[in-house]
Motif scaffolding. Structure first.
Motif, PDB file in Angstrom:
ATOM      1  N   ILE A 119       0.831  -1.205   0.000  1.00 33.16           N
ATOM      2  CA  ILE A 119       0.000   0.000   0.000  1.00 33.16           C
ATOM      3  C   ILE A 119       0.867   1.257   0.000  1.00 33.16           C
ATOM      4  N   ASP A 120       1.873   1.271   0.864  1.00 28.71           N
ATOM      5  CA  ASP A 120       2.740   2.452   0.960  1.00 28.71           C
ATOM      6  C   ASP A 120       3.482   2.703  -0.350  1.00 28.71           C
ATOM      7  N   ARG A 121       4.037   1.641  -0.952  1.00 26.74           N
ATOM      8  CA  ARG A 121       4.824   1.811  -2.182  1.00 26.74           C
ATOM      9  C   ARG A 121       3.946   2.273  -3.342  1.00 26.74           C
ATOM     10  N   VAL A 122       2.761   1.687  -3.480  1.00 26.40           N
ATOM     11  CA  VAL A 122       1.886   2.057  -4.592  1.00 26.40           C
ATOM     12  C   VAL A 122       1.377   3.485  -4.418  1.00 26.40           C
ATOM     13  N   ARG A 123       1.048   3.849  -3.204  1.00 26.79           N
ATOM     14  CA  ARG A 123       0.596   5.232  -2.976  1.00 26.79           C
ATOM     15  C   ARG A 123       1.705   6.227  -3.289  1.00 26.79           C
ATOM     16  N   ARG A 124       2.949   5.901  -2.909  1.00 27.22           N
ATOM     17  CA  ARG A 124       4.053   6.792  -3.228  1.00 27.22           C
ATOM     18  C   ARG A 124       4.288   6.863  -4.742  1.00 27.22           C
ATOM     19  N   LEU A 125       4.077   5.736  -5.403  1.00 26.13           N
ATOM     20  CA  LEU A 125       4.282   5.674  -6.842  1.00 26.13           C
ATOM     21  C   LEU A 125       3.388   6.661  -7.582  1.00 26.13           C
ATOM     22  N   TYR A 126       2.131   6.749  -7.140  1.00 28.70           N
ATOM     23  CA  TYR A 126       1.169   7.627  -7.806  1.00 28.70           C
ATOM     24  C   TYR A 126       0.938   8.941  -7.060  1.00 28.70           C
ATOM     25  N   ASN A 127       1.588   9.082  -5.903  1.00 28.68           N
ATOM     26  CA  ASN A 127       1.471  10.310  -5.117  1.00 28.68           C
ATOM     27  C   ASN A 127       0.013  10.637  -4.789  1.00 28.68           C
ATOM     28  N   ARG A 128      -0.723   9.608  -4.382  1.00 33.75           N
ATOM     29  CA  ARG A 128      -2.116   9.819  -3.984  1.00 33.75           C
ATOM     30  C   ARG A 128      -2.550   8.717  -3.014  1.00 33.75           C
ATOM     31  N   GLU A 129      -3.552   9.025  -2.206  1.00 34.89           N
ATOM     32  CA  GLU A 129      -4.052   8.082  -1.203  1.00 34.89           C
ATOM     33  C   GLU A 129      -5.057   7.124  -1.841  1.00 34.89           C
ATOM     34  N   ILE A 130      -4.576   6.140  -2.547  1.00 35.67           N
ATOM     35  CA  ILE A 130      -5.453   5.164  -3.194  1.00 35.67           C
ATOM     36  C   ILE A 130      -6.136   4.326  -2.108  1.00 35.67           C
ATOM     37  N   PRO A 131      -7.471   4.173  -2.158  1.00 35.10           N
ATOM     38  CA  PRO A 131      -8.164   3.352  -1.149  1.00 35.10           C
ATOM     39  C   PRO A 131      -7.599   1.944  -1.120  1.00 35.10           C
ATOM     40  N   ALA A 132      -7.535   1.371   0.080  1.00 33.89           N
ATOM     41  CA  ALA A 132      -6.931   0.044   0.228  1.00 33.89           C
ATOM     42  C   ALA A 132      -7.777  -0.836   1.137  1.00 33.89           C
ATOM     43  N   VAL A 133      -7.813  -2.129   0.798  1.00 36.20           N
ATOM     44  CA  VAL A 133      -8.509  -3.145   1.592  1.00 36.20           C
ATOM     45  C   VAL A 133      -7.501  -4.240   1.916  1.00 36.20           C
ATOM     46  N   VAL A 134      -7.371  -4.580   3.183  1.00 36.68           N
ATOM     47  CA  VAL A 134      -6.405  -5.583   3.631  1.00 36.68           C
ATOM     48  C   VAL A 134      -7.151  -6.856   4.003  1.00 36.68           C
ATOM     49  N   LEU A 135      -6.691  -7.986   3.469  1.00 36.78           N
ATOM     50  CA  LEU A 135      -7.254  -9.299   3.803  1.00 36.78           C
ATOM     51  C   LEU A 135      -6.334  -9.968   4.809  1.00 36.78           C
ATOM     52  N   SER A 136      -6.920 -10.493   5.881  1.00 38.83           N
ATOM     53  CA  SER A 136      -6.079 -11.103   6.907  1.00 38.83           C
ATOM     54  C   SER A 136      -6.853 -12.120   7.710  1.00 38.83           C
ATOM     55  N   GLY A 137      -6.129 -13.147   8.152  1.00 41.23           N
ATOM     56  CA  GLY A 137      -6.702 -14.106   9.085  1.00 41.23           C
ATOM     57  C   GLY A 137      -6.323 -13.776  10.510  1.00 41.23           C
ATOM     58  N   GLU A 138      -5.580 -12.690  10.713  1.00 40.15           N
ATOM     59  CA  GLU A 138      -5.112 -12.310  12.045  1.00 40.15           C
ATOM     60  C   GLU A 138      -6.131 -11.415  12.746  1.00 40.15           C
ATOM     61  N   THR A 139      -6.081 -11.425  14.061  1.00 38.78           N
ATOM     62  CA  THR A 139      -6.938 -10.557  14.856  1.00 38.78           C
ATOM     63  C   THR A 139      -6.108  -9.679  15.783  1.00 38.78           C
ATOM     64  N   ALA A 140      -4.780  -9.642  15.586  1.00 41.07           N
ATOM     65  CA  ALA A 140      -3.902  -8.881  16.465  1.00 41.07           C
ATOM     66  C   ALA A 140      -4.237  -7.393  16.396  1.00 41.07           C
ATOM     67  N   GLN A 141      -4.274  -6.756  17.561  1.00 46.22           N
ATOM     68  CA  GLN A 141      -4.612  -5.343  17.623  1.00 46.22           C
ATOM     69  C   GLN A 141      -3.582  -4.494  16.883  1.00 46.22           C
ATOM     70  N   SER A 142      -2.305  -4.903  16.893  1.00 45.73           N
ATOM     71  CA  SER A 142      -1.259  -4.114  16.244  1.00 45.73           C
ATOM     72  C   SER A 142      -1.513  -3.981  14.748  1.00 45.73           C
ATOM     73  N   ALA A 143      -1.957  -5.086  14.110  1.00 45.75           N
ATOM     74  CA  ALA A 143      -2.237  -5.036  12.676  1.00 45.75           C
ATOM     75  C   ALA A 143      -3.418  -4.114  12.386  1.00 45.75           C
ATOM     76  N   LEU A 144      -4.445  -4.185  13.222  1.00 50.50           N
ATOM     77  CA  LEU A 144      -5.606  -3.317  13.024  1.00 50.50           C
ATOM     78  C   LEU A 144      -5.221  -1.851  13.155  1.00 50.50           C
ATOM     79  N   LEU A 145      -4.363  -1.537  14.126  1.00 46.04           N
ATOM     80  CA  LEU A 145      -3.930  -0.154  14.327  1.00 46.04           C
ATOM     81  C   LEU A 145      -3.109   0.340  13.138  1.00 46.04           C
ATOM     82  N   GLU A 146      -2.248  -0.537  12.595  1.00 48.59           N
ATOM     83  CA  GLU A 146      -1.473  -0.164  11.421  1.00 48.59           C
ATOM     84  C   GLU A 146      -2.390   0.146  10.241  1.00 48.59           C
ATOM     85  N   GLY A 147      -3.428  -0.667  10.082  1.00 48.27           N
ATOM     86  CA  GLY A 147      -4.380  -0.425   8.999  1.00 48.27           C
ATOM     87  C   GLY A 147      -5.164   0.858   9.201  1.00 48.27           C
ATOM     88  N   GLN A 148      -5.596   1.122  10.438  1.00 49.17           N
ATOM     89  CA  GLN A 148      -6.343   2.344  10.718  1.00 49.17           C
ATOM     90  C   GLN A 148      -5.485   3.573  10.436  1.00 49.17           C
TER      91      GLN A 148
END
Length: 364
Positions: free
Chosen positions: A291-320
């Motif tokens: 997500i970070d690399r593609v957004r930098r590539l186009y210099n815009r906040e492209i909407p992103a959806v993350v697929l995960s089987g994890e429920t760790a709070q750290s991953a959710l915070l990173e996504g938020q």
């Protein structure tokens, strides 16, 4: 599996084949229910769930549940009634809603005739919520055992369509987590009542009036023409995503790792409309890196959806922090479509950005 099944159903016209596909879907649903219930219990036992208590209008939450479960009760010929009054409690609305959904599901499943009643009443400084049914009742010596895993009454053949015996085990764990008191009373041949007790609180102050909300659109926005960058290192999952997205009219740029991401992007005339990526990718690369690399590539906040089987709070915070949407595996196509439609609708309501000189970097 669910992605492939939905893609297959969109290609079938023969009624007999569709009926077979429907039975396959029912079998998959039973497996999903078991998996999700076991994941719930595992997560609760691991202690990774943290309640988020907040003021909740108890009567409004319960009224929503009544409307949610009314079709199920009517399908069985049961009457679902509610006896509610204004009241406020402080609890986690999502987790408490899970408690009540499991109790209502249990009541409907084990009631063949008559009906159900969802009632709330004040008892001193607490609210008591009762779920009454007119089922076959529970023997007194079983009133404690029904909260154990896989314990079921009236299902000696372990028919999965009659439940898994995990709903009340989840209720017990959630009640302990939320500090709720759960009681059960029953009479053989007459029915059962489950009672949940919560501490009453004062209702929150009325918020200041804000601007009027826009009316909802008459129909869900179509996905035709949406370009999706889909990234997953599991070939079968990526193929399933591509098939279902293309059946919805999307243009799909599919990649299995970071190198392939930039290769497929080079073939696109414009930036992707949305990034759909698995969280865990080969090596030390994550979906957030994509997500970070593609957004930098186009210099815009492209909407992103993350697929995960994890429920760790750290991953959710990173996504938020990145403004991402999260979808948990096993992925249901209907959930994915809702998220994409919401992103498309938001995209159409934004003003078109002015072109920027050199907005896209070279290389990758």
């Amino acid at each position: 599996m669910r992605l492939f099944l939905d893609a297959l159903c969109s290609q079938i016209t023969d009624e007999k084949a569709l009926s077979t596909a429907e039975m396959l879907g029912n079998a998959m649903t039973a497996g999903e229910r078991l998996l999700n219930a076991l994941l719930d219990i595992s997560t609760l036992d691991a202690g990774t769930v943290t309640p988020d208590p907040q003021p909740v209008a108890l009567d409004e939450l319960l009224a929503q549940l009544v409307e949610e479960f009314r079709p199920q009760s009517e399908e069985k010929g049961l009457r679902l009634r509610a006896r509610l009054c204004p009241g406020t409690v402080e609890t986690d609305p999502v987790l408490f809603g899970r408690v009540m959904r499991n109790l209502l599901t249990n009541a409907i499943r084990y009631t063949r005739h008559g009906g159900l009643l969802l009632a709330m009443r004040r008892r001193g400084d607490r609210w008591r919520v009762d779920v009454w049914d007119t089922g076959f009742g529970i023997p007194e010596e079983q009133l404690t055992a029904i909260f154990d895993e896989f314990h079921q009454l009236q299902n000696p053949n372990r028919d999965p369509t009659r439940g898994l015996g995990l709903g009340l085990a989840i209720v017990r764990r959630l009640a302990e987590l939320l500090g709720l008191q759960v009681e059960v009373r029953s009479r053989i041949g007459r029915g059962t009542v489950f009672s949940v007790s919560l501490e009453a609180t004062a209702p929150p102050a009325e918020p200041a009036p804000g601007p009027a909300a826009a009316l909802p659109a008459a129909a869900a926005p179509p996905l035709t023409g949406m370009t999706v960058l889909a990234v997953d290192d599991e070939a079968m999952v990526l193929t399933g995503l591509q098939m279902i997205l293309e059946s919805w009219g999307c243009t799909v740029a599919a990649a299995g790792d970071m190198r392939e991401v930039f290769a497929v992007l080079d073939g696109l005339p414009d930036p992707p409309s949305v990034i759909l990526t698995d969280l865990r990718l080969p090596g030390k690369v994550s979906g957030f890196d994509v997500i970070d690399r593609v957004r930098r590539l186009y210099n815009r906040e492209i909407p992103a959806v993350v697929l995960s089987g994890e429920t760790a709070q750290s991953a959710l915070l990173e996504g938020q922090r990145r403004g991402c949407s999260f979808l948990h595996k096993p992925l249901h196509p209907g959930d994915l479509r809702q998220v994409l439609e919401r992103l498309r609708e938001g995209e159409e309501n934004l003003p078109s950005p002015a072109p920027e000189e050199g907005a896209r970097e070279a290389g990758g």
